[in-house]
Design a protein around this motif. Structure first.
Motif, PDB file in Angstrom:
ATOM      1  N   ARG A 159     -10.045  -6.667  -9.218  1.00 25.83           N
ATOM      2  CA  ARG A 159     -10.977  -6.801 -10.342  1.00 25.83           C
ATOM      3  C   ARG A 159     -10.269  -6.945 -11.686  1.00 25.83           C
ATOM      4  O   ARG A 159     -10.918  -7.030 -12.717  1.00 25.83           O
ATOM      5  CB  ARG A 159     -11.920  -5.596 -10.396  1.00 25.83           C
ATOM      6  CG  ARG A 159     -12.794  -5.450  -9.150  1.00 25.83           C
ATOM      7  CD  ARG A 159     -13.648  -4.197  -9.200  1.00 25.83           C
ATOM      8  NE  ARG A 159     -14.472  -4.043  -8.018  1.00 25.83           N
ATOM      9  CZ  ARG A 159     -14.066  -3.517  -6.882  1.00 25.83           C
ATOM     10  NH1 ARG A 159     -12.817  -3.059  -6.771  1.00 25.83           N
ATOM     11  NH2 ARG A 159     -14.878  -3.419  -5.842  1.00 25.83           N
ATOM     12  N   SER A 160      -8.950  -6.942 -11.649  1.00 26.47           N
ATOM     13  CA  SER A 160      -8.136  -7.086 -12.868  1.00 26.47           C
ATOM     14  C   SER A 160      -8.510  -6.055 -13.924  1.00 26.47           C
ATOM     15  O   SER A 160      -8.768  -6.381 -15.087  1.00 26.47           O
ATOM     16  CB  SER A 160      -8.282  -8.507 -13.446  1.00 26.47           C
ATOM     17  OG  SER A 160      -7.857  -9.475 -12.525  1.00 26.47           O
ATOM     18  N   ARG A 161      -8.530  -4.811 -13.500  1.00 25.17           N
ATOM     19  CA  ARG A 161      -8.836  -3.722 -14.433  1.00 25.17           C
ATOM     20  C   ARG A 161      -8.176  -2.445 -13.933  1.00 25.17           C
ATOM     21  O   ARG A 161      -7.789  -2.336 -12.770  1.00 25.17           O
ATOM     22  CB  ARG A 161     -10.340  -3.519 -14.563  1.00 25.17           C
ATOM     23  CG  ARG A 161     -11.022  -3.042 -13.276  1.00 25.17           C
ATOM     24  CD  ARG A 161     -12.516  -2.893 -13.456  1.00 25.17           C
ATOM     25  NE  ARG A 161     -13.198  -2.452 -12.244  1.00 25.17           N
ATOM     26  CZ  ARG A 161     -13.366  -1.187 -11.875  1.00 25.17           C
ATOM     27  NH1 ARG A 161     -12.890  -0.225 -12.645  1.00 25.17           N
ATOM     28  NH2 ARG A 161     -13.996  -0.874 -10.770  1.00 25.17           N
TER      29      ARG A 161
ATOM     30  N   TYR B  90      -3.888   0.383 -11.264  1.00 25.57           N
ATOM     31  CA  TYR B  90      -4.431  -0.947 -11.548  1.00 25.57           C
ATOM     32  C   TYR B  90      -5.096  -1.536 -10.308  1.00 25.57           C
ATOM     33  O   TYR B  90      -4.541  -1.512  -9.206  1.00 25.57           O
ATOM     34  CB  TYR B  90      -3.318  -1.877 -12.030  1.00 25.57           C
ATOM     35  CG  TYR B  90      -3.840  -3.151 -12.641  1.00 25.57           C
ATOM     36  CD1 TYR B  90      -4.398  -3.158 -13.914  1.00 25.57           C
ATOM     37  CD2 TYR B  90      -3.781  -4.347 -11.944  1.00 25.57           C
ATOM     38  CE1 TYR B  90      -4.895  -4.321 -14.480  1.00 25.57           C
ATOM     39  CE2 TYR B  90      -4.257  -5.525 -12.499  1.00 25.57           C
ATOM     40  CZ  TYR B  90      -4.810  -5.500 -13.773  1.00 25.57           C
ATOM     41  OH  TYR B  90      -5.294  -6.662 -14.327  1.00 25.57           O
TER      42      TYR B  90
ATOM     43  N   HIS C 147      -5.948  -4.814  -8.769  1.00 19.62           N
ATOM     44  CA  HIS C 147      -5.616  -6.229  -8.872  1.00 19.62           C
ATOM     45  C   HIS C 147      -6.792  -7.122  -8.497  1.00 19.62           C
ATOM     46  O   HIS C 147      -6.879  -8.264  -8.943  1.00 19.62           O
ATOM     47  CB  HIS C 147      -4.415  -6.565  -7.984  1.00 19.62           C
ATOM     48  CG  HIS C 147      -3.141  -5.940  -8.439  1.00 19.62           C
ATOM     49  ND1 HIS C 147      -2.800  -4.637  -8.143  1.00 19.62           N
ATOM     50  CD2 HIS C 147      -2.120  -6.436  -9.184  1.00 19.62           C
ATOM     51  CE1 HIS C 147      -1.622  -4.362  -8.673  1.00 19.62           C
ATOM     52  NE2 HIS C 147      -1.189  -5.429  -9.313  1.00 19.62           N
TER      53      HIS C 147
ATOM     54  N   ASP D 108      -1.214  -4.611 -21.010  1.00 17.31           N
ATOM     55  CA  ASP D 108      -0.665  -5.384 -19.919  1.00 17.31           C
ATOM     56  C   ASP D 108      -0.083  -4.502 -18.822  1.00 17.31           C
ATOM     57  O   ASP D 108       0.427  -5.004 -17.822  1.00 17.31           O
ATOM     58  CB  ASP D 108       0.399  -6.355 -20.429  1.00 17.31           C
ATOM     59  CG  ASP D 108       1.588  -5.629 -21.023  1.00 17.31           C
ATOM     60  OD1 ASP D 108       2.523  -6.343 -21.447  1.00 17.31           O
ATOM     61  OD2 ASP D 108       1.580  -4.392 -21.090  1.00 17.31           O
TER      62      ASP D 108
ATOM     63  N   LYS E  54       1.097  -0.399 -11.332  1.00 19.08           N
ATOM     64  CA  LYS E  54       0.507  -1.737 -11.315  1.00 19.08           C
ATOM     65  C   LYS E  54       1.316  -2.672 -10.423  1.00 19.08           C
ATOM     66  O   LYS E  54       0.760  -3.316  -9.532  1.00 19.08           O
ATOM     67  CB  LYS E  54       0.417  -2.298 -12.737  1.00 19.08           C
ATOM     68  CG  LYS E  54      -0.190  -3.703 -12.802  1.00 19.08           C
ATOM     69  CD  LYS E  54      -0.288  -4.187 -14.238  1.00 19.08           C
ATOM     70  CE  LYS E  54      -0.945  -5.560 -14.308  1.00 19.08           C
ATOM     71  NZ  LYS E  54      -1.018  -6.074 -15.700  1.00 19.08           N
TER      72      LYS E  54
END
Length: 216
Positions: free
Chosen positions: A116-118, A112, A114, A213, A48
C-alpha cells in the motif's frame, strides 16, 4: 530487539525439528538467521528495505509448501528462514515506532507496507526494543529452547540472551551516546558525502519521526 527476533525464529523452527529430526539443526539455525535478517537494513531504510509484513508471509507459505513437497536441507532451511523473517516483520508492528527514543511515542511509523506504499502504525504492545517487557518476552521464548536443545545450539541461545540483557541494560543511554558520537565527533571530521548516509534519527537536530522516504 534483534535477540528477541532471533530467538523467536528458533522457536518457530521447533515443530520442524521435531517432525523431521534430520533437518533439526538446519531448521533451527535458519530460524535464528531468518529472525535476525530483516534488521540488516538498520542503516539503509530501517524497517523498510528488508521488512515485508505483507509480502513476506505468502512468500514464506509458498516456500514451506515446497519444503513439504520436496524436503531437503536447502528447501527446509530457506522456508524456515523466510518464515522467521516474515514473523519478524509482523512482530515489529506490535512494538514501538521508528524514532530514536521510542519510549516517547512520537513516531507513527512501525513497519513499511510495500503493498500500500505506506507506514503501518506501531501498536506498542511492547513499548520499545530493549524494554523490560521485551527482555521478558525473549526469556519466555528461550525457555522451550533451553529445555529441549543440546549444545552448541543451547549455548547460542544463552549467548543471545546475554546480548539481550546487556542491550536492555544500556538501551536508555544509547540515544544520547549516538547523538554525541554523530554530532560531536563525526560531524566535524566526516566528509559531507559519508555523513549524509548517517540515519537522520542519530542527528541532534532531528525530532521523533523518520524522513518520509524511510531512509532512517
Amino acid at each position: 530487539m534483534l535477540p528477541t527476533h532471533a530467538i523467536a525464529g528458533m522457536v518457530l523452527a521447533l515443530p520442524v525439528a521435531y517432525a523431521r529430526p534430520e533437518f533439526a539443526a538446519v531448521a533451527l539455525v535458519a530460524g535464528f538467521v531468518g529472525g535476525a535478517m530483516p534488521d540488516l537494513d538498520l542503516y539503509a531504510g530501517h524497517r523498510k528495505t528488508l521488512h515485508y509484513p505483507v509480502y513476506g508471509p505468502p512468500l514464506a507459505a509458498a516456500a514451506l509448501l515446497v519444503a513439504a513437497w520436496q524436503p531437503t536441507a536447502a528447501t527446509v532451511g530457506v522456508a524456515v528462514a523466510l518464515a522467521a523473517a516474515a514473523l519478524h516483520s509482523l512482530a515489529d508492528v506490535l512494538g514501538g515506532g521508528l524514532e530514536l527514543r521510542p519510549w516517547e511515542a512520537t513516531s507513527e511509523r512501525a513497519v513499511y507496507d510495500h503493498h500500500r506504499s505506506r507506514w503501518l502504525a506501531p501498536r506498542r504492545w511492547v513499548r520499545y526494543d530493549g524494554s523490560p517487557r521485551d527482555l521478558l518476552l525473549a526469556v519466555a521464548l528461550a525457555a522451550p529452547l533451553l529445555v529441549t536443545l543440546d549444545a552448541p545450539l543451547r549455548v547460542l541461545v544463552f549467548a543471545t540472551l546475554a546480548v539481550a540483557v546487556g542491550y536492555t541494560a544500556v538501551r536508555r543511554v544509547l540515544p544520547g551516546l549516538a547523538v554525541f558520537v554523530v554530532d560531536r565527533l563525526l560531524a566535524p571530521v566526516a566528509p559531507g558525502r559519508a555523513f549524509a548516509y548517517v540515519p537522520a534519527r542519530y542527528r541532534e537536530r532531528t525530532g521523533g519521526d523518520a524522513p518520509a522516504d524511510g531512509s532512517s
